[in-house]
Scaffold this active site. Structure first.
Site, PDB file in Angstrom:
ATOM      1  N   HIS A 159       0.828  -1.210   0.000  1.00 28.84           N
ATOM      2  CA  HIS A 159       0.000   0.000   0.000  1.00 28.84           C
ATOM      3  C   HIS A 159       0.857   1.252   0.000  1.00 28.84           C
ATOM      4  O   HIS A 159       2.073   1.201   0.206  1.00 28.84           O
ATOM      5  CB  HIS A 159      -0.949   0.002   1.202  1.00 28.84           C
ATOM      6  CG  HIS A 159      -0.243   0.003   2.529  1.00 28.84           C
ATOM      7  ND1 HIS A 159       0.316   1.134   3.069  1.00 28.84           N
ATOM      8  CD2 HIS A 159      -0.006  -1.002   3.410  1.00 28.84           C
ATOM      9  CE1 HIS A 159       0.857   0.837   4.238  1.00 28.84           C
ATOM     10  NE2 HIS A 159       0.684  -0.459   4.466  1.00 28.84           N
ATOM     11  N   CYS A 185       3.058  -4.860   6.640  1.00 31.93           N
ATOM     12  CA  CYS A 185       2.793  -4.566   5.230  1.00 31.93           C
ATOM     13  C   CYS A 185       4.031  -4.002   4.539  1.00 31.93           C
ATOM     14  O   CYS A 185       5.016  -3.671   5.174  1.00 31.93           O
ATOM     15  CB  CYS A 185       1.649  -3.559   5.113  1.00 31.93           C
ATOM     16  SG  CYS A 185       0.057  -4.214   5.650  1.00 31.93           S
TER      17      CYS A 185
END
Length: 197
Positions: A157, A173
């Site tokens: 992301h 992440c």
């Protein structure tokens, strides 16, 4: 005219000196800088990300559907299009600790523009003061776009906090600059192969 043919400073040393000058008060730079000292410092100080092109073959049997390789050590994401006509290399943020790190093969399960964010149960236990939900927007830790992976809670992301890129700074992440995730988002298909090493 100045003769630069005997100059010992290379571009990296010059940039290092420029960065150092911005850090120290001007008075401390009234004396002449020794170029050999800059060269020795250059050998110790390294870029936090290792940006070198890679070939896809050691990592994937084909690039069918597209392929993403995330190298956690060099903090770089590599993307190859299905026909290999497009290759992209991006700096990333990576998990802050080994216990938050996941390695192996998965795929892009879905793509979301303007993602919302909720902390995982483990994040809430570690940080009970965090909100339960953050809508899309400038305060959202997922930035402008997110590629949800086949593993629960794991994503590639964007981030609005650009200081995180090139660092161990995430809760699991892989983070990219918003302009990079927007570009990757436009290239990647759902089902693209993903390998984290």
């Amino acid at each position: 005219m100045t003769d630069f043919s005997n100059a010992k400073l290379n571009r990296r040393a010059f940039l290092g000196a420029t960065a150092a000058a911005a850090t120290f008060p001007a008075a401390s730079w009234a004396e002449e800088v020794d170029p050999s000292a800059l060269r020795s410092q250059e050998q110790v100080t390294r870029n936090i990300s290792s940006f070198r092109s890679l070939d896809w073959r050691p990592y994937f049997s084909s690039t069918r559907g597209g392929a993403i390789l995330v190298d956690l050590t060099s903090r770089a994401l590599h993307y190859w299009s299905p026909d290999q006509s497009v290759y992209k290399l991006y700096p990333t943020s990576v998990p802050i600790s080994e216990d938050l790190t996941r390695r192996g093969r998965t795929s892009v399960a879905r793509k979301v523009e303007g993602p919302t964010w909720s902390p995982t149960p483990a994040m809430k236990r570690r940080n009970p003061e965090w909100p339960d939900f953050v809508p899309a927007g400038p305060d959202n830790p997922l930035g402008t776009h997110a590629l949800y992976l086949g593993w629960t809670y794991y994503r590639i992301h964007g981030t609005h906090d650009t200081r995180k890129i090139g660092r161990k700074s995430s809760n699991g992440c892989i983070g990219l600059y918003n302009e990079h995730i927007a570009e990757l988002f436009s290239l990647v298909r759902v089902g693209a192969q993903v390998l984290l090493i």
